[in-house]
Design a protein around this motif. Structure first.
Motif, PDB file in Angstrom:
ATOM      1  N   ALA A  53       0.840  -1.201   0.000  1.00 47.23           N
ATOM      2  CA  ALA A  53       0.000   0.000   0.000  1.00 47.23           C
ATOM      3  C   ALA A  53       0.876   1.251   0.000  1.00 47.23           C
ATOM      4  O   ALA A  53       1.945   1.280   0.617  1.00 47.23           O
ATOM      5  N   GLU A  54       0.368   2.245  -0.709  1.00 50.48           N
ATOM      6  CA  GLU A  54       1.124   3.508  -0.909  1.00 50.48           C
ATOM      7  C   GLU A  54       0.070   4.502  -1.347  1.00 50.48           C
ATOM      8  O   GLU A  54      -0.791   4.160  -2.170  1.00 50.48           O
ATOM      9  N   VAL A  55       0.097   5.695  -0.771  1.00 52.34           N
ATOM     10  CA  VAL A  55      -1.010   6.646  -0.988  1.00 52.34           C
ATOM     11  C   VAL A  55      -1.238   6.924  -2.479  1.00 52.34           C
ATOM     12  O   VAL A  55      -2.365   7.100  -2.927  1.00 52.34           O
ATOM     13  N   ASN A  56      -0.168   6.900  -3.258  1.00 51.75           N
ATOM     14  CA  ASN A  56      -0.291   7.069  -4.713  1.00 51.75           C
ATOM     15  C   ASN A  56      -0.503   5.676  -5.318  1.00 51.75           C
ATOM     16  O   ASN A  56       0.411   4.840  -5.354  1.00 51.75           O
ATOM     17  N   ALA A  57      -1.714   5.426  -5.792  1.00 49.05           N
ATOM     18  CA  ALA A  57      -2.080   4.071  -6.234  1.00 49.05           C
ATOM     19  C   ALA A  57      -1.256   3.613  -7.442  1.00 49.05           C
ATOM     20  O   ALA A  57      -0.906   2.433  -7.556  1.00 49.05           O
TER      21      ALA A  57
ATOM     22  N   LEU B 153       1.837   4.551  -8.182  1.00 44.25           N
ATOM     23  CA  LEU B 153       3.162   4.212  -7.673  1.00 44.25           C
ATOM     24  C   LEU B 153       3.097   2.876  -6.927  1.00 44.25           C
ATOM     25  O   LEU B 153       4.004   2.033  -7.050  1.00 44.25           O
ATOM     26  N   ALA B 154       2.028   2.679  -6.191  1.00 40.70           N
ATOM     27  CA  ALA B 154       1.863   1.415  -5.457  1.00 40.70           C
ATOM     28  C   ALA B 154       1.922   0.241  -6.444  1.00 40.70           C
ATOM     29  O   ALA B 154       2.587  -0.776  -6.186  1.00 40.70           O
ATOM     30  N   HIS B 155       1.254   0.401  -7.574  1.00 46.36           N
ATOM     31  CA  HIS B 155       1.226  -0.678  -8.558  1.00 46.36           C
ATOM     32  C   HIS B 155       2.630  -0.944  -9.132  1.00 46.36           C
ATOM     33  O   HIS B 155       3.099  -2.090  -9.206  1.00 46.36           O
ATOM     34  N   THR B 156       3.291   0.126  -9.536  1.00 43.36           N
ATOM     35  CA  THR B 156       4.646  -0.026 -10.101  1.00 43.36           C
ATOM     36  C   THR B 156       5.590  -0.697  -9.101  1.00 43.36           C
ATOM     37  O   THR B 156       6.318  -1.639  -9.437  1.00 43.36           O
ATOM     38  N   LYS B 157       5.554  -0.197  -7.870  1.00 46.01           N
ATOM     39  CA  LYS B 157       6.474  -0.729  -6.867  1.00 46.01           C
ATOM     40  C   LYS B 157       6.118  -2.177  -6.507  1.00 46.01           C
ATOM     41  O   LYS B 157       7.010  -2.982  -6.209  1.00 46.01           O
ATOM     42  N   ALA B 158       4.837  -2.483  -6.520  1.00 45.68           N
ATOM     43  CA  ALA B 158       4.443  -3.863  -6.224  1.00 45.68           C
ATOM     44  C   ALA B 158       5.101  -4.803  -7.244  1.00 45.68           C
ATOM     45  O   ALA B 158       5.599  -5.885  -6.897  1.00 45.68           O
ATOM     46  N   THR B 159       5.110  -4.393  -8.508  1.00 45.15           N
ATOM     47  CA  THR B 159       5.757  -5.209  -9.535  1.00 45.15           C
ATOM     48  C   THR B 159       7.267  -5.304  -9.283  1.00 45.15           C
ATOM     49  O   THR B 159       7.841  -6.402  -9.275  1.00 45.15           O
ATOM     50  N   GLU B 160       7.878  -4.158  -9.066  1.00 50.07           N
ATOM     51  CA  GLU B 160       9.327  -4.156  -8.825  1.00 50.07           C
ATOM     52  C   GLU B 160       9.710  -4.992  -7.608  1.00 50.07           C
ATOM     53  O   GLU B 160      10.681  -5.736  -7.633  1.00 50.07           O
ATOM     54  N   PHE B 161       8.924  -4.818  -6.546  1.00 50.86           N
ATOM     55  CA  PHE B 161       9.273  -5.493  -5.298  1.00 50.86           C
ATOM     56  C   PHE B 161       8.759  -6.936  -5.265  1.00 50.86           C
ATOM     57  O   PHE B 161       9.159  -7.716  -4.400  1.00 50.86           O
ATOM     58  N   GLY B 162       7.830  -7.261  -6.167  1.00 54.70           N
ATOM     59  CA  GLY B 162       7.333  -8.628  -6.213  1.00 54.70           C
ATOM     60  C   GLY B 162       6.110  -8.906  -5.353  1.00 54.70           C
ATOM     61  O   GLY B 162       5.872 -10.067  -4.980  1.00 54.70           O
ATOM     62  N   PHE B 163       5.330  -7.862  -5.061  1.00 55.00           N
ATOM     63  CA  PHE B 163       4.093  -8.084  -4.301  1.00 55.00           C
ATOM     64  C   PHE B 163       2.961  -8.481  -5.255  1.00 55.00           C
ATOM     65  O   PHE B 163       2.882  -7.999  -6.387  1.00 55.00           O
ATOM     66  N   ALA B 164       2.055  -9.303  -4.735  1.00 55.47           N
ATOM     67  CA  ALA B 164       0.977  -9.826  -5.583  1.00 55.47           C
ATOM     68  C   ALA B 164      -0.036  -8.758  -5.953  1.00 55.47           C
ATOM     69  O   ALA B 164      -0.544  -8.723  -7.063  1.00 55.47           O
TER      70      ALA B 164
ATOM     71  N   SER C 188      -1.673  -4.481  -4.977  1.00 53.75           N
ATOM     72  CA  SER C 188      -1.338  -3.188  -4.396  1.00 53.75           C
ATOM     73  C   SER C 188      -2.602  -2.385  -4.164  1.00 53.75           C
ATOM     74  O   SER C 188      -3.681  -2.729  -4.659  1.00 53.75           O
ATOM     75  N   SER C 189      -2.405  -1.280  -3.423  1.00 52.05           N
ATOM     76  CA  SER C 189      -3.556  -0.458  -3.086  1.00 52.05           C
ATOM     77  C   SER C 189      -3.074   0.946  -2.756  1.00 52.05           C
ATOM     78  O   SER C 189      -1.956   1.141  -2.270  1.00 52.05           O
TER      79      SER C 189
END
Lengths: 373, 373, 373, 373
Positions: free
Chosen positions: C41-45, C47-58, C60-61
């Motif tokens: 989760a990240e206030v900017n949705a 950015l949350a999506h991009t980082k989820a991909t980079e970091f490997g999270f299933a 984001s929100s």
């Protein structure tokens, strides 16, 4: 208290250094054989007079032969340029004086050999100014090696680096001429070799490579002249017992000021120290809890003789000139007949210089060369 | 985000290190080419399965040929013992895979040459695991040299020392047999040589001396067997442009753990660093006020790319495994067609290993030997 | 292998650092409880999506409450700015999640106290991100002290210095406003205090002095505004058993990048280390031959757990991000019910922050102030 | 060459140190005012005689009043225990002699004040033996600060640590009695304060805490006696211009031998040095390329006056006793009427000792205390 009459030839830095050593040795060590500053010689008679007053010598002369003829002089300090060492030391010995001569003995090996012969024949004390071996750090390392602390020494590396030849735009000078010698090899190599005599032995075989970091230097007329000596020398070493070593010397090493970095590897530990931080050494012992093994940095203190003669508190530091005071003390011990005085006599000095010449030959031949040691 | 399928052969330390690099590289660098951990091979199929779970690989196999046949695998990490490198790397390349192979390439130069030929013919990316060059310290030193900060490099010294062979009472093992290679030379020399390719070049001529600090080691029956390899290697180097150098390697150096001490002397300054304190380097510049000239200790920070990809604050330190993440990133850059990816390919790798073999020959011959580089 | 679902709030540096830790911990430690990256989760949705991909999270929100509501999330990493910690941690605990929250707990002591109460009531694991205590160096020092190596600790000094506030011409920013807190005290003091909990204890009484090395800073309009916080804090410490100490913190210390210099004096020896060279520590033992006593520099190696989980060879170095991997491992141990997991929970965290506030009060009052610890 | 007659009272270490300084200063500096060693006094007349010979004094006496009455004595070196300083220095000044007195001036502040008054009234040169300020390192740091190299000094830390009181099983001695003074504070604090007078100023307000690392010590009868002095002192400092500081002193700090570690933080850079490595200092300048900023380690060389008077080559190192030679030279400069002689006279000495007593009072009161400086 008995006294001993001192004659000093030369008033450059080494002259001053000998003067300070002769002045300070009695107060420092409480000598039973107290130096009396009798005669100072220097080619410029006026300068000789001025320096005699500054240094505290009773009389002075513009002619070194007058000093050697002075019956009150017992020991002659020879601190003139290298080319004069042989004549002065030989004349002094022949006149029955003891000699304390700066290193190297001479520019030609044959002259050094003559000095050795004269010393032998004279029965006088004849020692060379190898002050680095007088550092309590060096003495302690020696004792540790001798006591087996690091086991059998199997490998040694010594680097000696300064930067007085590093500036490529400094004018061409006499040290760049082939006539001056090899370059870094004769400026520096005798020091590491003197240390090796204490830590292990002189190498029996050497193989050197020399290079020229500065190809040419400016002349006064704006043109450039090719440098003929080698400011860098890299030398592989083999020691009698099978140990190997490396000696490197670089007088064009920017940022290195008085670096003599020594690493001694043994079967049970490692020792290293650097003359730029000469009041400490590092020791690794391969024993005890592996979680706390590491190089320990040992600061000199009164437990490392003769530091205690200078300062009773540890960690306060000796200086370069103090090493010369210790050297004077060892010379006095030799004059007193002390067999274990830590001096480098003309015998050992000749062997050291033989190694240097073998290194130069090995470079020219591109093959392993015996040193005779 | 495009992905790339990863195959990993080997689950020892280097296998784990590759796995961590493949896992962390995307999060660290925000890669556009995201690694997908596809297949792990390890001769022990059970271990392969366990490690695949731990490392996060989708499937595993006890047969490395199955991994190479896996169509989802794009890049193969080869982290097995050196003797297997050639067969695996060649098979992978021939199957159209890219290869990331641990160094050295092979135990025999002929095998390394075959690897190079296969890589050339394949058109695939084939790189070696020289992680030390990935240290931002090394990259910064490279940039300083390239930018002329220390002028023309005229002398280089590299020492690589560890102590895993220092204990003379450790049992005789395969690394003490002549069949295992030369000793310190092949264990260590490739690392300093890889650094030299970045700082200056490979040497054109070498002259090595090797020695045995441990003469014999105990066997299980209580008797002792003579050590056949050399734990110490000392090498004189000559570089194409006239610079000289020294490389020393000692795997029996008590107290040295991961020391790679590099000194680079130039006409305008000096650089040095030690891998044991890999987050800093030292720089002396021969300019400015003489009263404040000295070696400056520069701590890595975000200004030294790619440190900033790991930590935004300076002075917090990267670790050894981080270097492998950087290496993975450079490999990905190469896969992306980036011409200036900082990798050591099979071409350069072969040249490095050619130098090592020339060193061994020079020792046997006792004379200067060309490296072919 | 059991898995545990991870939620991460925040994608700044600490978010990335947690992501890398969650990614690497299983491969590094061979965890039995393998992290599954579920939700970011990240206030900017976007950015949350991009980082989820980079970091490997299933997934984001843009809303952290959605993450806390996610039933697959077992542990929540809170890496947002300090002002948000309390709300997020409390909500997560109340939702039955375990919490790994970056330090400090909160800007107001009352909020930190609420967090502690909620954690107590929840029965969940709630720990703070004090990574410096995870350094194997720190763990080894702890073990040495606990084992009596340096006897009874009687004095401790910790300096924490960086230079991000050193430039007086950097614009006035929020950290210069009184509303941001005390200054160096809350930026830095928690770190030394966390170390003290491991080496000795928290101090029972403190007396601080704070100063302003930069009096004013430029505003955008060219005028200057007086700095309201204190970039330097100097604190006298008294410990329960009679030991004394000094803590200094300076965020305007030119040249210091990540310095945490710790000196611990005991009745039988001394320990010190510096986080800028975090892979080594120094130990002096007052025993053995006085001629070889000295501070030994111990390099981390596999004998200093859990270094061995990262690298089998000594002296190769861990990095700052590796400490976070160790921290994740300790958290997993706590989740597994391991009573001796080395974590700083909300209980201890509150005591640490109580000390900081006592320091600020002692400065205002100019007198010794009890910390409650 | 004019001469000046020297009288020396005391033959302990400091006596020897003064003797060596008086002996070496002319040769080192080429003084125009040459010291003549006239008279040595020592309560044991036999020892006085022996030492006079060793040190080179013309005559000796068992009564220091005879020395002061000696018309050939121009300057009196006072090197006896602290309790005797006041009587001797005052008598010498009243007899029209110049005085070189070891620090501290006296055990009671009132005695020090009397010494100051007598010196004022006498019109003679009266200086104290603060040798650390004579280190070329200190002089260079002073010059850098004065020249603005590190901008405005805003924070200073000085640690002085030795370990001669660290052994808890060493017998109770006079330094453990309250009658001997405060403990570390009077043994050590004057040194850091003397340095502060050169780098910044004396502090205007202080707040000290003192502790006892060793609670009790063995008596001869096997029982133990509580230690009454404090071996550790920690002091917060406030300077007139708003700078803050910390002074710590520990005479029970295992492994520290002669450590005086000084850190000076400024608006444009940082300086630090350690007396245990007194031939170097470290300088960080916040300018130039960020990629090469770092603390530079500057080795003393001839560019750092008066190093050149001892050795022409850089990096060869001065020792502790050399600092006393420099001090003698500065005293001679003062005798010659040189207004900028770098000496600490009785005026400044009294202010330093006033600070020490203010520190002790602040400890007792638990609050900030003005120093009068």
């Amino acid at each position: 208290m008995k006294t001993i009459g001192i004659g000093l030839i030369g008033t450059g830095y080494m002259g001053k250094c000998h003067a300070l050593a002769w002045t300070g040795v009695a107060a420092t060590f409480g000598e039973t054989l107290r130096p009396r500053l009798v005669h100072l010689a220097e080619v410029n008679a006026d300068l000789a007079h001025t320096k005699a007053t500054e240094f505290g010598f009773a009389r002075s002369s513009g002619d070194w032969r007058a000093l050697i003829a002075d019956p009150e002089v017992d020991v002659v300090s020879v601190t003139t340029p290298n080319a004069f060492h042989a004549d002065m030391a030989i004349a002094a010995l022949q006149a029955g004086k003891h000699v304390w001569c700066e290193k190297p003995m001479a520019t030609a090996l044959a002259d050094a050999a003559r000095m050795r012969e004269t010393a032998r024949a004279s029965g006088r004390i004849a020692v060379l100014g190898y002050n680095y071996i007088q550092n309590p750090t060096v003495r302690q390392i020696e004792a540790l090696i001798a006591g087996g602390a690091i086991g059998t020494v199997n490998h040694i590396r010594i680097e000696m680096d300064e930067d007085f030849m590093a500036d490529a735009e400094a004018p061409f000078n006499w040290k760049n001429e082939a006539a001056s010698g090899y370059g870094a090899l004769d400026d520096f190599a005798v020091h590491p070799l003197s240390l090796m005599t204490r830590f292990l032995s002189l190498p029996s075989e050497v193989l050197a490579d020399m290079s020229r970091p500065v190809a040419s230097r400016p002349l006064a007329d704006g043109s450039r002249r090719a440098v003929e000596t080698h400011d860098i020398a890299n030398v592989l070493l083999r020691f009698p017992g099978g140990a190997s070593g490396v000696l490197t010397a670089n007088r064009a090493a920017w940022g290195r000021k008085g670096r003599i970095f020594v690493q001694i590897f043994g079967s049970a530990g490692t020792l290293h120290f650097d003359q730029e931080r000469g009041n400490e050494f590092n020791l690794y012992l391969a024993k005890g809890d592996p979680a706390t093994q590491g190089f320990r940095t040992v600061l000199l203190g009164p437990q490392h003789a003769p530091y205690d003669r200078f300062i009773p508190a540890p960690g306060h530091g000796l200086g370069f000139n103090d090493l010369k005071v210790i050297e004077a003390h060892e010379l006095i011990r030799a004059l007193n007949g002390d067999a274990d005085a830590r001096v480098i006599d003309f015998e050992t000095g000749l062997a050291i210089e033989g190694c240097v010449h073998a290194m130069a030959k090995s470079h020219a031949d591109g093959r392993w060369t015996p040193t005779g040691a």
